[in-house]
Design a protein around this motif. Structure first.
Motif, short mmCIF file in Angstrom:
data_model
loop_
_atom_site.label_atom_id
_atom_site.label_comp_id
_atom_site.label_asym_id
_atom_site.label_seq_id
_atom_site.Cartn_x
_atom_site.Cartn_y
_atom_site.Cartn_z
N PHE A 20 0.83 -1.19 0.00
CA PHE A 20 0.00 0.00 0.00
C PHE A 20 0.87 1.25 0.00
O PHE A 20 1.85 1.32 0.74
CB PHE A 20 -0.94 0.01 1.21
CG PHE A 20 -1.97 -1.08 1.12
CD1 PHE A 20 -3.16 -0.87 0.46
CD2 PHE A 20 -1.73 -2.33 1.68
CE1 PHE A 20 -4.11 -1.88 0.35
CE2 PHE A 20 -2.67 -3.34 1.59
CZ PHE A 20 -3.86 -3.12 0.92
N VAL A 21 0.49 2.21 -0.83
CA VAL A 21 1.24 3.45 -0.98
C VAL A 21 0.32 4.62 -0.64
O VAL A 21 -0.78 4.72 -1.20
CB VAL A 21 1.77 3.60 -2.43
CG1 VAL A 21 2.47 4.94 -2.61
CG2 VAL A 21 2.70 2.44 -2.79
N PRO A 22 0.76 5.51 0.26
CA PRO A 22 -0.04 6.70 0.56
C PRO A 22 0.13 7.75 -0.53
O PRO A 22 1.25 8.06 -0.95
CB PRO A 22 0.56 7.19 1.88
CG PRO A 22 1.98 6.73 1.84
CD PRO A 22 1.99 5.44 1.06
N VAL A 23 -0.99 8.28 -1.01
CA VAL A 23 -0.97 9.32 -2.05
C VAL A 23 -1.92 10.44 -1.65
O VAL A 23 -2.93 10.19 -1.00
CB VAL A 23 -1.33 8.76 -3.44
CG1 VAL A 23 -0.32 7.71 -3.90
CG2 VAL A 23 -2.73 8.17 -3.46
N GLN A 33 0.08 -7.38 -5.34
CA GLN A 33 -0.81 -6.31 -5.80
C GLN A 33 -0.36 -4.98 -5.20
O GLN A 33 0.37 -4.94 -4.22
CB GLN A 33 -2.24 -6.62 -5.39
CG GLN A 33 -2.77 -7.89 -6.03
CD GLN A 33 -4.12 -8.27 -5.49
OE1 GLN A 33 -4.84 -7.47 -4.90
NE2 GLN A 33 -4.48 -9.53 -5.67
N LEU A 34 -0.81 -3.89 -5.80
CA LEU A 34 -0.48 -2.55 -5.35
C LEU A 34 -1.76 -1.84 -4.96
O LEU A 34 -2.74 -1.84 -5.72
CB LEU A 34 0.21 -1.76 -6.48
CG LEU A 34 0.52 -0.30 -6.19
CD1 LEU A 34 1.65 -0.19 -5.17
CD2 LEU A 34 0.89 0.42 -7.47
N GLY A 35 -1.78 -1.26 -3.78
CA GLY A 35 -2.92 -0.47 -3.33
C GLY A 35 -2.50 0.98 -3.15
O GLY A 35 -1.45 1.26 -2.58
N LEU A 36 -3.29 1.89 -3.67
CA LEU A 36 -3.07 3.32 -3.46
C LEU A 36 -4.12 3.80 -2.46
O LEU A 36 -5.31 3.55 -2.65
CB LEU A 36 -3.19 4.09 -4.77
CG LEU A 36 -2.22 3.70 -5.88
CD1 LEU A 36 -2.51 4.51 -7.15
CD2 LEU A 36 -0.78 3.90 -5.44
#
Length: 140
Positions: free
Chosen positions: A8-11, A47-50
């Motif tokens: 997970f990436v904070p945006v 997987q990638l989560g934004l």
């Protein structure tokens, strides 16, 4: 038993980040929800989560001597192709460095989140083929 499912990436701007990650990392959207979106990569199972946040959050940590390290990296087969891709698309990067048979550089998303790109030499114990052999050996 366990494996990484999602990172997970904070945006700070979800719509802008969705476009950026799709364009620059080639991810495909799985689904979205209030304040977030999930993606898959063309290869691999992670997987990638934004996740939208109100202010930038760190995606790296201090390791001493004024150096920082990303929490995770992206593995590529051709470091120069990846570097050229980011350079040609005006994505900020560091220079390519070498360490112990590994080549790597950092790139930065629109929120300034740093991520490492790594190209492991086949002789490295961390190369995916060598890790795969260890995994297969453990199963027997």
């Amino acid at each position: 038993m366990f494996q990484i499912g999602s990172i997970f990436v904070p945006v700070t701007n979800l719509a802008k980040a969705k476009e950026w990650y799709t364009k620059h990392l080639g991810v495909k959207e799985i689904d979205s929800w209030e304040g977030g979106a999930g993606f898959y990569f063309p290869t691999g199972s992670v997987q990638l989560g934004l996740m939208e946040v109100s202010e930038p959050q760190p995606t790296d940590f201090n390791i001493g001597n004024g150096q920082k390290n990303s929490y995770y990296n992206f593995v590529v087969q051709d470091i120069h192709e990846a570097y050229d891709h980011f350079s040609q698309n005006d994505v900020p990067t560091s220079e390519i460095h070498e360490f112990g048979g590994m080549k790597f550089f950092d790139f930065f998303d629109p929120d300034g989140n740093p991520f490492s790109v790594v190209d492991e030499d086949l002789s490295s114990p961390f190369h995916k083929e060598n890790v795969r052999k260890m995994q297969e050996k453990d199963q027997h």
